[in-house]
Design an enzyme around this catalytic site. Structure first.
Site, PDB file in Angstrom:
ATOM      1  N   MET A  14      26.419  20.785  85.892  1.00 19.78           N
ATOM      2  CA  MET A  14      26.775  20.060  86.747  1.00 19.78           C
ATOM      3  C   MET A  14      25.839  19.140  87.163  1.00 19.78           C
ATOM      4  O   MET A  14      26.002  17.639  87.316  1.00 19.78           O
ATOM      5  CB  MET A  14      27.359  20.593  87.790  1.00 19.78           C
ATOM      6  CG  MET A  14      27.823  19.893  89.053  1.00 19.78           C
ATOM      7  SD  MET A  14      28.824  20.728  90.404  1.00 19.78           S
ATOM      8  CE  MET A  14      30.364  21.082  89.605  1.00 19.78           C
ATOM      9  N   LEU A  30      30.634  12.803  91.458  1.00 23.23           N
ATOM     10  CA  LEU A  30      31.267  14.037  91.447  1.00 23.23           C
ATOM     11  C   LEU A  30      32.672  13.644  91.922  1.00 23.23           C
ATOM     12  O   LEU A  30      33.659  14.086  91.438  1.00 23.23           O
ATOM     13  CB  LEU A  30      30.640  14.796  92.288  1.00 23.23           C
ATOM     14  CG  LEU A  30      31.340  16.358  92.386  1.00 23.23           C
ATOM     15  CD1 LEU A  30      29.973  17.257  92.561  1.00 23.23           C
ATOM     16  CD2 LEU A  30      32.252  16.382  93.439  1.00 23.23           C
ATOM     17  N   LEU A  36      38.028  17.070  88.057  1.00 25.16           N
ATOM     18  CA  LEU A  36      37.285  18.039  89.096  1.00 25.16           C
ATOM     19  C   LEU A  36      37.957  17.891  90.477  1.00 25.16           C
ATOM     20  O   LEU A  36      38.563  18.688  91.057  1.00 25.16           O
ATOM     21  CB  LEU A  36      35.855  17.733  89.215  1.00 25.16           C
ATOM     22  CG  LEU A  36      35.234  18.595  90.457  1.00 25.16           C
ATOM     23  CD1 LEU A  36      35.390  19.915  89.872  1.00 25.16           C
ATOM     24  CD2 LEU A  36      33.674  18.003  90.612  1.00 25.16           C
ATOM     25  N   ARG A 100      26.490  16.659  83.941  1.00 27.44           N
ATOM     26  CA  ARG A 100      27.615  15.846  84.148  1.00 27.44           C
ATOM     27  C   ARG A 100      27.669  14.896  85.252  1.00 27.44           C
ATOM     28  O   ARG A 100      28.219  13.652  85.110  1.00 27.44           O
ATOM     29  CB  ARG A 100      28.763  16.752  84.538  1.00 27.44           C
ATOM     30  CG  ARG A 100      30.181  16.156  84.719  1.00 27.44           C
ATOM     31  CD  ARG A 100      30.800  15.797  83.517  1.00 27.44           C
ATOM     32  NE  ARG A 100      32.068  15.338  83.578  1.00 27.44           N
ATOM     33  CZ  ARG A 100      32.399  13.791  83.673  1.00 27.44           C
ATOM     34  NH1 ARG A 100      31.204  13.060  83.935  1.00 27.44           N
ATOM     35  NH2 ARG A 100      33.382  13.452  83.809  1.00 27.44           N
ATOM     36  N   TYR A 101      26.858  14.970  86.361  1.00 28.57           N
ATOM     37  CA  TYR A 101      26.754  14.005  87.494  1.00 28.57           C
ATOM     38  C   TYR A 101      25.658  13.424  88.018  1.00 28.57           C
ATOM     39  O   TYR A 101      25.547  12.548  88.750  1.00 28.57           O
ATOM     40  CB  TYR A 101      27.761  14.754  88.459  1.00 28.57           C
ATOM     41  CG  TYR A 101      29.241  15.434  88.486  1.00 28.57           C
ATOM     42  CD1 TYR A 101      30.220  14.577  87.915  1.00 28.57           C
ATOM     43  CD2 TYR A 101      29.282  16.759  88.701  1.00 28.57           C
ATOM     44  CE1 TYR A 101      31.442  15.018  87.702  1.00 28.57           C
ATOM     45  CE2 TYR A 101      30.453  17.112  87.993  1.00 28.57           C
ATOM     46  CZ  TYR A 101      31.600  16.323  87.689  1.00 28.57           C
ATOM     47  OH  TYR A 101      32.855  16.961  87.264  1.00 28.57           O
ATOM     48  N   HIS A 197      32.026  30.425  92.937  1.00 29.62           N
ATOM     49  CA  HIS A 197      32.426  29.111  93.562  1.00 29.62           C
ATOM     50  C   HIS A 197      34.076  28.999  93.381  1.00 29.62           C
ATOM     51  O   HIS A 197      34.506  29.232  92.541  1.00 29.62           O
ATOM     52  CB  HIS A 197      31.875  27.871  92.478  1.00 29.62           C
ATOM     53  CG  HIS A 197      31.647  26.618  93.382  1.00 29.62           C
ATOM     54  ND1 HIS A 197      32.784  26.068  93.730  1.00 29.62           N
ATOM     55  CD2 HIS A 197      30.578  25.834  93.797  1.00 29.62           C
ATOM     56  CE1 HIS A 197      32.392  24.601  94.146  1.00 29.62           C
ATOM     57  NE2 HIS A 197      31.062  24.788  94.546  1.00 29.62           N
ATOM     58  N   ASP A 273      19.482  29.135  90.647  1.00 30.55           N
ATOM     59  CA  ASP A 273      19.486  28.853  91.932  1.00 30.55           C
ATOM     60  C   ASP A 273      19.724  27.442  92.059  1.00 30.55           C
ATOM     61  O   ASP A 273      19.470  26.502  91.529  1.00 30.55           O
ATOM     62  CB  ASP A 273      18.155  29.045  92.905  1.00 30.55           C
ATOM     63  CG  ASP A 273      17.944  30.617  92.996  1.00 30.55           C
ATOM     64  OD1 ASP A 273      18.853  31.080  93.625  1.00 30.55           O
ATOM     65  OD2 ASP A 273      16.806  31.283  92.711  1.00 30.55           O
ATOM     66  N   GLU A 276      23.903  26.217  96.518  1.00 29.46           N
ATOM     67  CA  GLU A 276      24.997  27.108  97.012  1.00 29.46           C
ATOM     68  C   GLU A 276      24.498  28.556  97.187  1.00 29.46           C
ATOM     69  O   GLU A 276      24.663  29.236  97.890  1.00 29.46           O
ATOM     70  CB  GLU A 276      26.184  27.266  96.062  1.00 29.46           C
ATOM     71  CG  GLU A 276      27.283  26.308  96.248  1.00 29.46           C
ATOM     72  CD  GLU A 276      27.138  24.872  95.373  1.00 29.46           C
ATOM     73  OE1 GLU A 276      25.810  24.799  94.783  1.00 29.46           O
ATOM     74  OE2 GLU A 276      27.913  24.112  95.148  1.00 29.46           O
ATOM     75  N   GLU A 280      23.749  27.718 101.008  1.00 29.12           N
ATOM     76  CA  GLU A 280      24.822  28.176 101.470  1.00 29.12           C
ATOM     77  C   GLU A 280      24.762  29.640 101.801  1.00 29.12           C
ATOM     78  O   GLU A 280      25.350  30.240 102.946  1.00 29.12           O
ATOM     79  CB  GLU A 280      25.855  28.009 100.521  1.00 29.12           C
ATOM     80  CG  GLU A 280      27.361  28.226 101.210  1.00 29.12           C
ATOM     81  CD  GLU A 280      28.402  27.532 100.333  1.00 29.12           C
ATOM     82  OE1 GLU A 280      29.803  27.551 100.884  1.00 29.12           O
ATOM     83  OE2 GLU A 280      28.199  27.194  99.306  1.00 29.12           O
TER      84      GLU A 280
END
Length: 323
Positions: A14, A30, A36, A100-101, A197, A273, A276, A280
């Site tokens: 990602m 994103l 998405l 991707r982003y 996720h 890692d 998240e 989080e």
């Protein structure tokens, strides 16, 4: 696929911001991806909405990234994974990472491949569990840029590996390492919570196998770990849509109400890692667990560049690509 000629091993992931200043443009990329997130009022307004949402959301997300050092560690870990897998494959395998982003993105990687004269590639998604929202979007992004910028490139895609023994065994080993944090007198009472996720429920309703695959991975891991009570929940839910359930926050509250005192959280859909796990889970969910009476809270280590994980992924490439 012949390894007598140079072959790229391209890991898809990602991506994440590499500084506090790049949080907003990362979020814009994103939120602009309709595979998405389908923002309301159709494709024409997707980018204006993405611009607005990323601007306001970046202010909150900025504090989370400050907590973990001001940048995402995802690129660094993915590069280490690419190098480690390529080394175990030997031959003419050369590692690449495609995000991707955020950088390095598809156009940059295609340019690197052409410049190096590499005409064949193994494309490995680093999402173990398949959904069109993540795996599908990353593969589509790769294929579109390959067709446009490097049509001569021959490649093979590995898009899911949720039940691959090397992955399951490595994850089980991280769970066992996590259990070592608990005193032996309390270890039998430890509850295990797998946290994946979350996706909007509509992705599951349309037939994406993500939830079923997450459940299969957890079951296979626990067959190796042994006789512990365990459950699955889904984190990182935000926004006014119907999400997969149960949410990790609500599951922690439920476990606290059951008088669970010792809990091991296992990030299951993350192979390294990033925000998240480091913020989080390690901060937000730890505090929530303590507030609801869960006195002993630990997280299983992430897979990152553990040798058993890298060897398992090299084995996956060997089998799927017959090399």
């Amino acid at each position: 696929m012949s390894l007598e000629q140079p072959t790229a091993l391209i890991l898809l992931n990602m991506g994440g911001p590499d500084s506090l200043e790049t949080i907003e443009p990362f979020l814009y990329n994103l939120f602009s991806d309709r595979e998405l997130i389908q923002l309301p009022m159709g494709a024409l307004l997707q980018k204006p909405f993405a611009k607005l949402i990323s601007h306001f959301r970046s202010k909150k997300v900025r504090e989370s990234y400050k907590y973990i050092g001001g940048r995402s560690p995802l690129l660094a870990w993915t590069r280490k994974q690419a190098v480690g897998i390529a080394e175990r494959l030997g031959g003419h395998i050369q590692p690449f990472v495609l995000m991707r982003y955020w950088q390095p993105r598809a156009a940059e990687v295609m340019t690197q491949l052409k410049k190096a004269g590499i005409r064949q590639a193994i494309v490995l998604s680093m999402y173990p569990h398949y959904t069109g929202a993540t795996t599908g979007s990353s593969i589509n992004d790769f294929e579109q840029h390959a067709e446009k910028l490097y049509p001569e490139l021959s490649y093979q895609v590995i898009d899911q590996w949720y039940d691959w023994p090397g992955y399951v065994t490595a994850l089980a080993s991280r769970v066992e390492e996590g259990l070592d944090n608990f005193h032996e007198l309390m270890r039998d009472d430890v509850r295990i919570l797998f946290s994946a996720h979350a996706l909007p429920q509509k992705f599951i309703d349309r037939g994406d196998p993500y939830q079923q695959q997450v459940e299969t991975t957890a079951r296979l891991v626990m067959e190796r770990v042994g006789n512990y009570r365990w459950s699955i929940a889904y984190q990182s839910r935000s926004g006014p849509v119907k999400w997969m359930t149960p949410g990790t926050d609500l599951e922690l509250i439920r476990l606290g109400a059951e008088d669970v005192k010792s809990l091991l959280m296992v990030p299951i859909s993350f192979v390294s890692d990033h925000i998240e796990t480091l913020e989080e889970i390690d901060l937000q969910y730890r505090m929530l667990a303590e507030q609801h009476g869960i006195a002993h809270f630990f997280r299983a280590p992430s897979l990152n560049d553990h040798p058993d994980f890298l060897e398992g992924m090299a084995g996956l490439v060997r089998e799927r690509c017959q090399i």
